[in-house]
Design an enzyme around this catalytic site. Structure first.
Site, short mmCIF file in Angstrom:
data_model
loop_
_atom_site.label_atom_id
_atom_site.label_comp_id
_atom_site.label_asym_id
_atom_site.label_seq_id
_atom_site.Cartn_x
_atom_site.Cartn_y
_atom_site.Cartn_z
N GLY A 196 0.79 -1.22 0.00
CA GLY A 196 0.00 0.00 0.00
C GLY A 196 0.83 1.29 0.00
N ASP A 228 7.68 -10.63 0.86
CA ASP A 228 6.77 -9.67 0.25
C ASP A 228 6.12 -10.21 -1.02
OD1 ASP A 228 5.62 -7.01 0.26
OD2 ASP A 228 6.93 -6.52 -1.41
#
Length: 420
Positions: A71, A281
């Site tokens: 984000g 990630d």
């Protein structure tokens, strides 16, 4: 409490996948579906404090690094990050210091953010894919409008406040064919640090095996070679390109700092907004959720058998074709997420970007060898001029801000690393 067996870097996601942009190539926006009950996608105060305490306790080095990702983390507002700073000061051991880094698209950065980052000594990774037409190719707002001007305004503010800023350039199917234009644009911006991130989105049903946005492997190699030659001709020592620094590390018997080039990985996990801990990630999914920091301490998650097994998989699954490669130690097979290609004899596990990386590493190898020769010559000369007690050994983990192992007394980035 058991200390972690290796250094680590946590990608903390205090706002999860929520972002004000809708980049076509973003792999993280879809992570919202991992939480079907919805928001709020905001790390609450209790989890934030738990995370900061556990991160500090798990760190054995004198400098504690926090990395805030999304984000878009600036959506949380400055007061949220002031809270972070206050908690860090509350729990920081007296003999250690804390450094914060944040990754942002830059569109929300104003004067207040600029002052805050400067006062709090934040390092900022700013996503910028080149000049307007290349940046706007895939990085657009929710209503499909350009975000370029807002990003550039954010960058300008960071420069005015002398905030340490690294350009994070996603190399995709559009800008990869314009390496000189991209590089010179960043030079015009007086960038000091640049990281190029090749875009690879696997798409098995396509003819190429990847999405149309993805960078072709051969073009990726040519892109790096072109920029390397221009950098070598006039920018050594004043502009740092991360992959160029990584290319020289094996020649100095130094471990890679980038996880994708390390022999094993697993040292860069994710802590999501609700405390969920994921292996990496690029592997934030149900199969790679290891636990939650509110139930299991962070250090135990870092040392968990599943996390360690994930890290070893990179080397254990490396095809023999790669093990025998002449530049293997420079990439070690690359990131696991991109190893979905078959080698000529049919063995799986070849990195999609193999051809490009190999082209680049072979291209820069003569220079790396020459720098290595000069380094050892200078190091020998300096050590011969000292008593044995004054000699400084070479460390395999020399960072850019550490004392240079050659013994000059300068920081590594301002001495021998400045020669590459």
């Amino acid at each position: 409490m058991t200390n972690p067996s290796r250094e680590f870097q946590i990608f903390a996601k205090p706002i999860g996948p929520i972002c004000n942009l809708n980049c076509d190539y973003c792999y993280y926006l879809e992570k919202e579906h991992l939480y079907p009950k919805g928001g709020p996608f905001r790390m609450n105060d209790d989890i934030l404090e738990t995370y900061i305490v556990q991160h500090i306790e798990a760190t054995t080095e004198p400098v504690i690094h926090f990395s805030w990702h999304g984000g878009e983390p600036t959506l949380l507002g400055i007061d949220y990050f002031r809270k972070i700073i206050a908690l860090q000061r509350k729990y920081r051991p007296s003999k250690k210091r804390i450094i914060n880094g944040i990754q942002t698209n830059g569109t929300l950065i104003d004067e207040a953010w600029g002052r805050f980052f400067a006062e709090s000594n934040f390092a900022v990774g700013l996503s910028l894919d080149g000049p307007r037409e290349m940046h706007d190719a895939y990085r657009l707002t929710k209503d499909h409008k350009s975000a370029f001007e807002r990003t550039m305004k954010g960058y300008q503010i960071l420069q005015e406040h002398n905030v340490l800023c690294e350009i994070l350039c996603v190399v995709h199917a559009q800008n990869v064919y314009h390496p000189s234009e991209v590089y010179r644009f960043f030079k015009q911006l007086k960038a000091r640090y640049i990281t190029f991130l090749p875009l690879v989105i696997e798409q098995p049903d396509s003819a190429t095996g990847v999405s149309p946005h993805s960078v072709p492997s051969d073009a990726w190699g040519a892109f790096l070679c072109t920029i390397f030659d221009e950098w070598l001709a006039g920018d050594i020592g004043r502009l740092k390109v991360q992959i160029f620094e990584e290319a020289v590390r094996p020649a100095f018997n130094q471990e890679h700092t980038l996880c994708l080039f390390k022999k094993t990985c697993g040292g860069v996990p994710v802590v999501e907004h609700n405390g969920d801990f994921y292996t990496c990630d690029h592997f934030v999914d149900a199969d790679h959720r290891i636990g939650n920091i509110t139930e299991t301490p962070l250090v135990a998650l870092l040392e968990s058998p599943r996390q360690k097994s994930f890290g070893r998989l990179k080397w254990e699954s490396l095809p023999r074709y790669c093990q025998m490669c002449e530049v293997r130690e420079m990439c070690n097979g690359g990131c696991l997420k991109n190893r979905f290609v078959q080698i000529p004899d049919g063995e799986p596990g070849l990195n999609y970007l193999c051809a490009g990386y190999k082209t680049f590493f072979i291209h820069c190898r003569p220079f790396v060898e020459e720098v290595t020769r000069q380094f050892h010559h200078q190091s020998t000369g300096r050590q011969n001029s000292r008593t044995d007690a004054e000699k400084i050994p070479t460390s395999p983990k020399t960072g850019r801000n550490d004392p240079c192992p050659c013994g000059s007394g300068l920081k590594y980035k301002n001495c021998c690393m400045g020669k590459i």
